[in-house]
Write an enzyme that holds these catalytic residues in place. Structure first.
Site, PDB file in Angstrom:
ATOM      1  N   ALA A  63      30.617  -0.088  34.672  1.00  0.00           N
ATOM      2  CA  ALA A  63      29.840  -0.170  35.912  1.00  0.00           C
ATOM      3  C   ALA A  63      28.608  -1.044  35.677  1.00  0.00           C
ATOM      4  O   ALA A  63      28.133  -1.158  34.540  1.00  0.00           O
ATOM      5  CB  ALA A  63      29.413   1.228  36.316  1.00  0.00           C
ATOM      6  N   GLY A 104      33.377   2.265  32.595  1.00  0.00           N
ATOM      7  CA  GLY A 104      34.239   1.946  33.731  1.00  0.00           C
ATOM      8  C   GLY A 104      35.244   0.851  33.401  1.00  0.00           C
ATOM      9  O   GLY A 104      36.316   0.785  34.010  1.00  0.00           O
ATOM     10  N   GLU A 107      37.951   2.714  31.898  1.00  0.00           N
ATOM     11  CA  GLU A 107      38.567   3.532  32.957  1.00  0.00           C
ATOM     12  C   GLU A 107      39.492   2.684  33.829  1.00  0.00           C
ATOM     13  O   GLU A 107      40.559   3.126  34.258  1.00  0.00           O
ATOM     14  CB  GLU A 107      37.472   4.196  33.793  1.00  0.00           C
ATOM     15  CG  GLU A 107      36.746   5.289  32.991  1.00  0.00           C
ATOM     16  CD  GLU A 107      35.584   5.881  33.750  1.00  0.00           C
ATOM     17  OE1 GLU A 107      34.668   5.117  34.111  1.00  0.00           O
ATOM     18  OE2 GLU A 107      35.591   7.108  33.999  1.00  0.00           O
ATOM     19  N   GLU A 127      29.356   6.424  28.239  1.00  0.00           N
ATOM     20  CA  GLU A 127      28.495   6.911  29.321  1.00  0.00           C
ATOM     21  C   GLU A 127      27.451   7.918  28.862  1.00  0.00           C
ATOM     22  O   GLU A 127      26.314   7.898  29.346  1.00  0.00           O
ATOM     23  CB  GLU A 127      29.346   7.518  30.446  1.00  0.00           C
ATOM     24  CG  GLU A 127      30.007   6.495  31.360  1.00  0.00           C
ATOM     25  CD  GLU A 127      31.347   5.982  30.861  1.00  0.00           C
ATOM     26  OE1 GLU A 127      31.654   6.170  29.667  1.00  0.00           O
ATOM     27  OE2 GLU A 127      32.099   5.389  31.649  1.00  0.00           O
TER      28      GLU A 127
HETATM   29  C1  3H9 Z   1      29.910   3.306  33.631  1.00  0.00           C
HETATM   30  O1  3H9 Z   1      30.758   2.491  33.418  1.00  0.00           O
HETATM   31  C2  3H9 Z   1      30.072   4.435  34.599  1.00  0.00           C
HETATM   32  C3  3H9 Z   1      31.488   4.716  35.008  1.00  0.00           C
HETATM   33  O2  3H9 Z   1      32.077   5.644  34.145  1.00  0.00           O
HETATM   34  C4  3H9 Z   1      31.553   5.335  36.382  1.00  0.00           C
HETATM   35  C5  3H9 Z   1      31.131   4.563  37.536  1.00  0.00           C
HETATM   36  C6  3H9 Z   1      31.414   5.223  38.823  1.00  0.00           C
HETATM   37  N1  3H9 Z   1      25.663  -3.261  33.417  1.00  0.00           N
HETATM   38  O3  3H9 Z   1      24.046  -5.701  25.057  1.00  0.00           O
HETATM   39  P1  3H9 Z   1      23.907  -7.160  25.285  1.00  0.00           P
HETATM   40  C7  3H9 Z   1      23.661  -6.719  30.180  1.00  0.00           C
HETATM   41  S1  3H9 Z   1      28.389   3.212  32.901  1.00  0.00           S
HETATM   42  C8  3H9 Z   1      24.675  -4.158  33.611  1.00  0.00           C
HETATM   43  O4  3H9 Z   1      22.628  -7.814  24.920  1.00  0.00           O
HETATM   44  P2  3H9 Z   1      25.967  -7.610  23.335  1.00  0.00           P
HETATM   45  C9  3H9 Z   1      22.543  -6.444  29.187  1.00  0.00           C
HETATM   46  O5  3H9 Z   1      21.477  -5.759  29.809  1.00  0.00           O
HETATM   47  C10 3H9 Z   1      28.490   1.766  31.870  1.00  0.00           C
HETATM   48  N2  3H9 Z   1      24.234  -4.991  32.649  1.00  0.00           N
HETATM   49  O6  3H9 Z   1      25.118  -7.971  24.621  1.00  0.00           O
HETATM   50  C11 3H9 Z   1      22.179  -7.859  28.776  1.00  0.00           C
HETATM   51  O7  3H9 Z   1      21.373  -8.412  29.809  1.00  0.00           O
HETATM   52  P3  3H9 Z   1      20.208  -9.446  29.467  1.00  0.00           P
HETATM   53  C12 3H9 Z   1      29.174   2.063  30.596  1.00  0.00           C
HETATM   54  C13 3H9 Z   1      24.802  -4.902  31.440  1.00  0.00           C
HETATM   55  O8  3H9 Z   1      26.905  -8.727  23.153  1.00  0.00           O
HETATM   56  C14 3H9 Z   1      23.529  -8.590  28.784  1.00  0.00           C
HETATM   57  O9  3H9 Z   1      24.370  -7.801  29.612  1.00  0.00           O
HETATM   58  N3  3H9 Z   1      29.143   0.887  29.750  1.00  0.00           N
HETATM   59  C15 3H9 Z   1      25.820  -3.983  31.175  1.00  0.00           C
HETATM   60  O10 3H9 Z   1      25.082  -7.241  22.184  1.00  0.00           O
HETATM   61  C16 3H9 Z   1      24.162  -8.694  27.415  1.00  0.00           C
HETATM   62  O11 3H9 Z   1      24.230  -7.404  26.830  1.00  0.00           O
HETATM   63  C17 3H9 Z   1      28.272   0.733  28.743  1.00  0.00           C
HETATM   64  O12 3H9 Z   1      27.485   1.605  28.458  1.00  0.00           O
HETATM   65  C18 3H9 Z   1      26.252  -3.135  32.220  1.00  0.00           C
HETATM   66  N4  3H9 Z   1      27.243  -2.235  32.053  1.00  0.00           N
HETATM   67  O13 3H9 Z   1      26.769  -6.278  23.703  1.00  0.00           O
HETATM   68  C19 3H9 Z   1      28.353  -0.565  27.998  1.00  0.00           C
HETATM   69  N5  3H9 Z   1      26.191  -4.117  29.870  1.00  0.00           N
HETATM   70  O14 3H9 Z   1      20.899 -10.634  28.833  1.00  0.00           O
HETATM   71  C20 3H9 Z   1      26.997  -1.192  27.947  1.00  0.00           C
HETATM   72  C21 3H9 Z   1      25.438  -5.106  29.368  1.00  0.00           C
HETATM   73  O15 3H9 Z   1      19.580  -9.708  30.769  1.00  0.00           O
HETATM   74  N6  3H9 Z   1      26.970  -2.491  27.298  1.00  0.00           N
HETATM   75  N7  3H9 Z   1      24.599  -5.590  30.310  1.00  0.00           N
HETATM   76  O16 3H9 Z   1      19.305  -8.725  28.508  1.00  0.00           O
HETATM   77  C22 3H9 Z   1      27.109  -2.659  25.982  1.00  0.00           C
HETATM   78  O17 3H9 Z   1      27.371  -1.748  25.231  1.00  0.00           O
HETATM   79  C23 3H9 Z   1      26.871  -4.035  25.436  1.00  0.00           C
HETATM   80  O18 3H9 Z   1      26.162  -4.768  26.410  1.00  0.00           O
HETATM   81  C24 3H9 Z   1      28.146  -4.830  25.084  1.00  0.00           C
HETATM   82  C25 3H9 Z   1      27.729  -6.271  24.703  1.00  0.00           C
HETATM   83  C26 3H9 Z   1      28.795  -4.156  23.859  1.00  0.00           C
HETATM   84  C27 3H9 Z   1      29.100  -4.874  26.217  1.00  0.00           C
END
Ligand code: 3H9
Length: 699
Positions: A63, A104, A107, A127
């Site tokens: 998400a 998500g 999911e 999450e």
């Molecule tokens: C969910 O999915 C809920 C669902 O179950 C239900 C819904 C109904 N959204 O980390 P990075 C941005 S909850 C928005 O530096 P990496 C991050 O802020 C979600 N933005 O890169 C950054 O922005 P900026 C569950 C996001 O290569 C840029 O992307 N998912 C999101 O070191 C780069 O990120 C998670 O918890 C997001 N979901 O790592 C996964 N994700 O450049 C969260 C990232 O402006 N994300 N951004 O600073 C991660 O774990 C890491 O970002 C990922 C990449 C491993 C993907």
């Protein structure tokens, strides 16, 4: 073609690729485009199967976290509805996963009828690390695919799992080698489903059962790590619903729990930490493209507790390191300690013998400063004495090649003064590691007035390479963390004088969520260093400032904390558990009497406020002085350096949840009672007056 979902066709296979940089987050536009493209594909007679993919580095990170907590709530379609439609599709849908499928994103893949992933992909449901639970079917579909116990492990830990392991567990169907085109493999998989060679499987149609004890077992297992967090326990309840309820009701229960959490203070706090952790890398005057030097060889000066831990951090990250000591005895002792720490990891099964040998092979001890000449970076970690440090920096300046970066691990001294002892102040920077340096993730990177942008960029990048969290701070006594800690500690002593006992103060702050209270922490760190500093400062300490004699009296008894078996508490032989000591409690009461305090009942709430509010006030001063760039940077320092509970978002975020007004009011009262050093920070006064928060200040 929709701009956030690219549509291509290969024979009868339609490929829908999410195209929403940087991480293919499932914002409203992506959700509606996916729903729309799915409908079109289902209506198109030329399409027999669908592949769902992600453009760029990642399949999908879930998400769009920025949508949470916003008013009005996110636009429809909601993610669970998109996924339900996907799963209900009469044409097989196969996910082609590269990079990451998180939250998500996974999911979405679980709603597909097959999942193909690259070998280096990571797939999981993180999450809970954001204070929520999977809210788009993850807690119901995953247990049906891999069983309750394995699903609980993944959902409650919130870690991303390597695809090969996910394949073994059964929620990835096929892993392809890195070089293979995962989309091609997914197309083949989809065709195989059409041909009846692979099952057309809907995860929600699976069955699930579990031993009644499995849920309590997990709760027991996570009790220590998850203390204070709501989300892991809510996630367990959601998974329980997968066993106890039919699928539709299970989805509804999951949704109810998700919606109940998404706006909670804990979820807001953990989202704040997520973004704050990423913001620390953004330094306004050091743009992202500032060139960073390549660090190939590292020197460390000093092989004591800090130097040894710092050397291990570099060695662990693959850097060859030379450690310099002043004599053979210290060097041998330091290297032996490092060897012992690695050996203990090997005996606990956390490290292989081969890894240990390789790490020790990268570490070289030396008594010759000239051995550091070729290092690209030298980190000094000797004791806190300005003249000694200046002398070392002068010598390093002469010995090292012209472009070697010289870093000091000082926790209190003026980095500018140290830098000015050299002819290369632009290459001098503070790297304040926290003890034990091989384990603690925080690095306060201290920018001197002449430190160059390139040096800053290099050290910030290096922090990441070391697996640490580097926060850029400015020069002041104690930098961010220890300067704020001082204010907190002082109040803890004063509370003793007024009526509390060490165990009560410690318990109140432990219950607040810190790993331990201030007195147990001092016993762990050792009381003698602070005592030496206080004795040095005594002649210049303003007499009108309140000063508690209790810590000095304890040191005078020869009690220096755990290392002497006694400090604020006593310790049984070989144990680290603090045992309240009647002798110390009697001393506390005696000092109250001597100082003329009438001891009173002090509530836990007052203890938390008295310790936390002055700490936050100091944080406000640090912000307005520009020592920290953002309130979130201070929060990260406290979370990674001092174990501040993540679910409270760090002290500055916590301040906003308490209300700046209330904190300001308390500071005004403490200022009247305790004098100048409790003076409310002008920034705190200003925010209180304007009805604003630190969040407003940051934006
Ligand atoms: C969910 O999915 C809920 C669902 O179950 C239900 C819904 C109904 N959204 O980390 P990075 C941005 S909850 C928005 O530096 P990496 C991050 O802020 C979600 N933005 O890169 C950054 O922005 P900026 C569950 C996001 O290569 C840029 O992307 N998912 C999101 O070191 C780069 O990120 C998670 O918890 C997001 N979901 O790592 C996964 N994700 O450049 C969260 C990232 O402006 N994300 N951004 O600073 C991660 O774990 C890491 O970002 C990922 C990449 C491993 C993907």
């Amino acid at each position: 073609m929709s701009s956030v979902v690219e549509v291509t066709q290969d024979g009868s296979v339609r490929v829908l690729s999410i195209d929403n940089p940087p991480v293919n987050g499932l914002g409203a536009a992506v959700r509606s485009a996916l729903a729309e493209e799915l409908t079109k594909a289902l209506q198109d007679e030329g399409v027999e199967a669908i592949v769902l993919a992600g453009k760029g580095k990642f399949f999908c990170a879930g998400a769009d976290i920025r949508e949470f907590g916003k008013e009005p709530p996110p636009d429809t379609p909601h993610l669970p509805d998109v996924i339900d439609a996907l799963e209900a599709s009469t044409k097989p849908v196969v996910a082609a996963i590269q990079g990451v499928a998180a939250g998500g994103g996974l999911e979405l893949a679980l709603g597909c009828h097959g999942r193909v992933a690259t070998a280096d992909a990571r797939v999981g449901l993180p999450e809970v690390t954001l204070g929520i639970i999977p809210g788009a079917g993850g807690t119901q579909r995953l247990p049906r695919l891999i069983g309750v116990a394995a699903a609980l492990d993944i959902i409650v830990a919130g870690k991303l799992v390597p695809a090969p392991k996910a394949e073994k567990l059964g929620y990835v169907d096929q892993v392809v080698t890195n070089n293979a085109n995962v989309i091609d493999a997914a197309k083949d998989y989809a065709r195989a489903i059409v041909a009846g060679d692979k099952p057309f499987r809907r995860a929600s149609e699976g069955t699930v059962e579990a031993e009644a004890t499995v849920f309590d077992d997990v709760k027991t297992r996570i009790a220590k790590k998850a203390r204070g967090f709501e989300a892991p326990y809510a996630a367990i309840d959601a998974v329980r619903a997968s066993v106890e309820l039919p699928i539709k009701e299970g989805f509804a229960r999951e949704r109810e729990i998700f919606v109940g959490l998404v706006d909670s203070v804990q979820a807001q706090a953990q989202r704040h930490v997520f973004f704050a952790e990423r913001a620390i890398a953004k330094i306004p005057d050091v743009p992202k493209d500032t060139p960073a030097k390549e660090i190939r060889r590292v020197g460390v000066v000093g092989c004591g507790t800090m130097g040894g831990g710092i050397a291990m951090s570099f060695v662990n990250a693959g850097f060859p390191v030379s450690v310099l000591e002043s004599n053979e005895e210290y060097l041998d002792r330091g290297l032996e300690k490092i060897r012992g720490l690695y050996a203990s990891s090997v005996s606990k099964g956390r490290l292989s013998q081969e890894d240990m040998d390789q790490r020790m092979g990268r570490l070289q001890g030396t008594l010759e400063a000239s051995e550091l000449a070729d290092a690209d970076l030298v980190v000094e970690a000797v004791f806190e004495e300005m003249d000694v440090k200046k002398d070392i920096f002068r010598r390093l300046d002469e010995i090292c090649k012209d472009d070697t970066i010289l870093a000091t691990n000082t926790s209190t001294l003026d980095v500018n003064e140290i830098a000015n002892a050299t002819k290369r102040p632009e290459l001098v920077i503070g790297t304040h590691f926290f003890s034990p340096a091989n384990i603690m993730k925080l690095m306060e990177n201290v920018r001197g007035e002449k430190t160059s942008k390139e040096t800053i960029a290099t050290i910030m990048k290096l922090s990441k390479q070391l697996g640490k969290v580097g926060v850029l701070v400015g020069v002041c006594d104690g930098f961010v963390g220890n300067r704020m800690l001082y204010a907190y500690r002082q109040q803890a002593d004063f509370l003793l004088e007024e009526g509390a006992l060490p165990r009560q103060v410690d318990k109140a702050l432990f219950d607040f969520g810190l790993p331990m209270g201030p007195f147990a922490m001092m016993d762990l760190a050792g009381l003698d260093i602070g005592w030496a500093i206080r004795k040095r400062q005594a002649p210049t300490r303003p007499k009108e400032l309140r000063y508690s004699p209790i810590p000095d009296r304890i040191c005078e008894m020869g009690r220096f904390g755990q290392k002497t078996g006694a400090g604020w508490y006593r310790y049984e032989e070989g144990s680290r558990t603090p045992v309240p000591d009647p002798e110390i409690e009697a001393l506390v009461v005696e000092v109250s009497k001597e100082l003329g305090f009438e001891r009173r009942e002090i509530s836990d709430e007052e203890i938390v406020e008295r310790c936390m509010f002055p700490l936050i006030n100091e944080g406000a001063k640090i912000l307005e002085e520009g020592i920290a760039l953002r309130p979130g940077d201070i929060d990260i320092v406290w979370i990674y350096g001092y174990g501040f509970p993540r679910y409270r978002g760090g002290p500055m975020f916590y301040a906003d949840t308490v209300g700046i007004d209330k904190i300001h009011e308390t500071m005004v009262r403490l200022y009247k009672e305790q004098g100048e050093w409790m003076k409310p920070a002008p920034l705190l006064t200003q925010l209180a007056k304007e009805g604003k928060s630190f969040k407003d200040y940051a934006s």
